[in-house]
Motif scaffolding. Structure first.
Motif, short mmCIF file in Angstrom:
data_model
loop_
_atom_site.label_atom_id
_atom_site.label_comp_id
_atom_site.label_asym_id
_atom_site.label_seq_id
_atom_site.Cartn_x
_atom_site.Cartn_y
_atom_site.Cartn_z
N GLN A 34 -3.37 2.67 -1.26
CA GLN A 34 -3.59 2.61 -2.58
C GLN A 34 -2.23 3.71 -3.05
OE1 GLN A 34 -4.76 0.49 -4.60
NE2 GLN A 34 -3.44 1.32 -6.26
N LYS A 35 -2.22 4.79 -2.42
CA LYS A 35 -1.41 5.99 -2.73
C LYS A 35 0.01 5.34 -2.19
CE LYS A 35 -0.40 10.66 -2.03
NZ LYS A 35 -0.72 11.92 -1.34
N ASP A 36 0.14 4.75 -1.09
CA ASP A 36 1.49 4.18 -0.65
C ASP A 36 1.90 3.32 -1.88
OD1 ASP A 36 0.88 4.42 2.61
OD2 ASP A 36 1.41 6.03 1.48
N VAL A 37 0.83 2.36 -2.09
CA VAL A 37 1.28 1.17 -2.99
C VAL A 37 1.88 1.95 -4.54
CG1 VAL A 37 0.59 -0.62 -4.46
CG2 VAL A 37 0.18 -0.76 -1.83
N ASP A 38 1.23 2.88 -4.98
CA ASP A 38 1.60 3.70 -6.25
C ASP A 38 3.10 4.35 -5.99
OD1 ASP A 38 -1.98 4.85 -7.03
OD2 ASP A 38 -1.00 2.87 -7.36
N THR A 39 3.20 4.78 -4.91
CA THR A 39 4.61 5.54 -4.45
C THR A 39 5.49 4.46 -4.41
OG1 THR A 39 3.36 7.16 -3.36
CG2 THR A 39 5.89 6.76 -2.73
N VAL A 40 5.36 3.36 -4.06
CA VAL A 40 6.13 2.06 -3.93
C VAL A 40 6.45 1.62 -5.27
CG1 VAL A 40 6.45 -0.37 -3.12
CG2 VAL A 40 5.50 1.50 -1.65
N LYS A 41 5.45 1.36 -6.05
CA LYS A 41 5.69 1.14 -7.56
C LYS A 41 6.53 2.07 -8.26
CE LYS A 41 1.12 -1.31 -8.15
NZ LYS A 41 -0.05 -1.22 -8.90
N ASN A 42 6.22 3.36 -8.25
CA ASN A 42 7.14 4.28 -8.75
C ASN A 42 8.71 4.14 -8.24
OD1 ASN A 42 5.00 5.34 -10.01
ND2 ASN A 42 4.54 6.86 -8.75
N ASP A 43 8.77 4.00 -6.84
CA ASP A 43 10.26 3.79 -6.40
C ASP A 43 10.87 2.48 -6.99
OD1 ASP A 43 9.53 5.11 -3.06
OD2 ASP A 43 9.71 6.05 -4.86
N MET A 90 12.25 -0.92 1.48
CA MET A 90 11.59 -2.15 2.22
C MET A 90 11.43 -1.88 3.56
SD MET A 90 10.84 -3.57 -0.43
CE MET A 90 10.13 -5.20 0.27
N SER A 91 12.37 -1.17 4.28
CA SER A 91 12.10 -1.04 5.69
C SER A 91 11.05 0.09 6.03
CB SER A 91 13.35 -0.65 6.22
OG SER A 91 13.06 0.14 7.60
N ASP A 92 11.02 1.00 4.94
CA ASP A 92 10.08 2.18 5.11
C ASP A 92 8.58 1.51 4.71
OD1 ASP A 92 9.40 5.01 5.21
OD2 ASP A 92 9.11 5.03 3.01
N ILE A 93 8.60 0.54 3.60
CA ILE A 93 7.27 0.25 3.19
C ILE A 93 6.68 -0.52 4.42
CG2 ILE A 93 6.20 -1.53 2.06
CD1 ILE A 93 8.13 -0.78 -0.40
N GLY A 94 7.54 -1.19 5.21
CA GLY A 94 7.01 -2.02 6.41
C GLY A 94 6.34 -1.08 7.29
N GLN A 95 7.18 0.01 7.43
CA GLN A 95 6.66 0.87 8.69
C GLN A 95 5.53 1.53 8.30
OE1 GLN A 95 10.06 3.96 9.60
NE2 GLN A 95 8.57 4.76 11.11
N ARG A 96 5.80 2.03 6.85
CA ARG A 96 4.27 2.79 6.51
C ARG A 96 2.90 1.97 6.26
NH1 ARG A 96 5.68 5.82 0.86
NH2 ARG A 96 7.08 7.37 1.63
N GLY A 97 3.20 0.56 6.18
CA GLY A 97 2.03 -0.41 6.29
C GLY A 97 1.49 -0.65 7.83
N SER A 98 2.44 -0.70 8.71
CA SER A 98 2.22 -0.77 10.07
C SER A 98 1.71 0.41 10.59
CB SER A 98 3.51 -0.89 10.89
OG SER A 98 3.28 -1.29 12.21
N GLU A 99 2.03 1.65 10.18
CA GLU A 99 1.52 2.81 10.74
C GLU A 99 0.01 3.08 9.97
OE1 GLU A 99 4.26 6.01 9.48
OE2 GLU A 99 5.58 5.23 11.06
N ALA A 100 -0.21 2.50 8.80
CA ALA A 100 -1.65 2.62 8.27
C ALA A 100 -2.57 1.80 8.88
CB ALA A 100 -1.51 2.56 6.77
N LEU A 101 -1.85 0.66 9.27
CA LEU A 101 -2.78 -0.45 10.13
C LEU A 101 -3.28 0.07 11.29
CD1 LEU A 101 -4.21 -3.03 9.85
CD2 LEU A 101 -2.04 -4.40 10.56
N ASP A 102 -2.28 0.62 12.05
CA ASP A 102 -2.74 1.04 13.25
C ASP A 102 -3.30 2.15 13.34
OD1 ASP A 102 -0.82 -0.84 14.43
OD2 ASP A 102 1.16 0.36 14.72
N ALA A 103 -3.21 3.11 12.27
CA ALA A 103 -4.22 4.20 12.19
C ALA A 103 -5.75 3.83 11.78
CB ALA A 103 -3.74 5.26 11.14
N ALA A 104 -5.64 2.76 10.98
CA ALA A 104 -7.05 2.24 10.55
C ALA A 104 -7.61 1.45 11.91
CB ALA A 104 -6.97 1.11 9.41
#
Length: 123
Positions: free
Chosen positions: A23-32, A70-84
């Protein structure tokens, strides 16, 4: 009660932490995205007269920023999923080890948690 209740509770806690992080990452993306929208608006405003060259450069920069983001978002999402997934796997292994080492304590803990949840839901 089975030992899966304890596992489900631990997964729920892990999922909540992962959800909060995402959610924090999504909020950051919205601001960006909002900032990029402002940049694009500035680019469109600058498309008059002699400012066209500057506007084109700004548009290219904004486009580059979007591509990078967009590249960064994809990477963050992938990293978050891997961490979870890693956290869930580690949690599962730890829980399984604890149950194998102390089965009576695990059953007692599951019964206690079940009782607490039951009492909470009655209210």
């Amino acid at each position: 009660m089975s030992s899966t209740d304890g596992e489900d509770a631990m997964r729920t806690m892990t999922d909540k932490a992962t959800y909060d992080r995402l959610q924090k990452d999504v909020d950051t993306v919205k601001n960006d995205m909002s900032a990029l929208a402002d940049q694009i608006t500035d680019v469109l405003d600058a498309f008059t007269g002699s400012a066209r060259k500057q506007a084109r450069r700004s548009y290219k920069q904004a486009r580059s920023n979007v591509d990078s983001m967009m590249s960064d978002i994809g990477q963050r999402g992938s990293e978050a999923l891997d961490a979870a997934q890693e956290a869930a796997g580690t949690l599962e292994e730890s829980l399984e080890d604890a149950i194998v080492e102390r089965p009576l304590a695990a059953v007692g803990l599951a019964l206690g948690l079940g009782f607490l949840i039951g009492v909470t839901w009655r209210r």
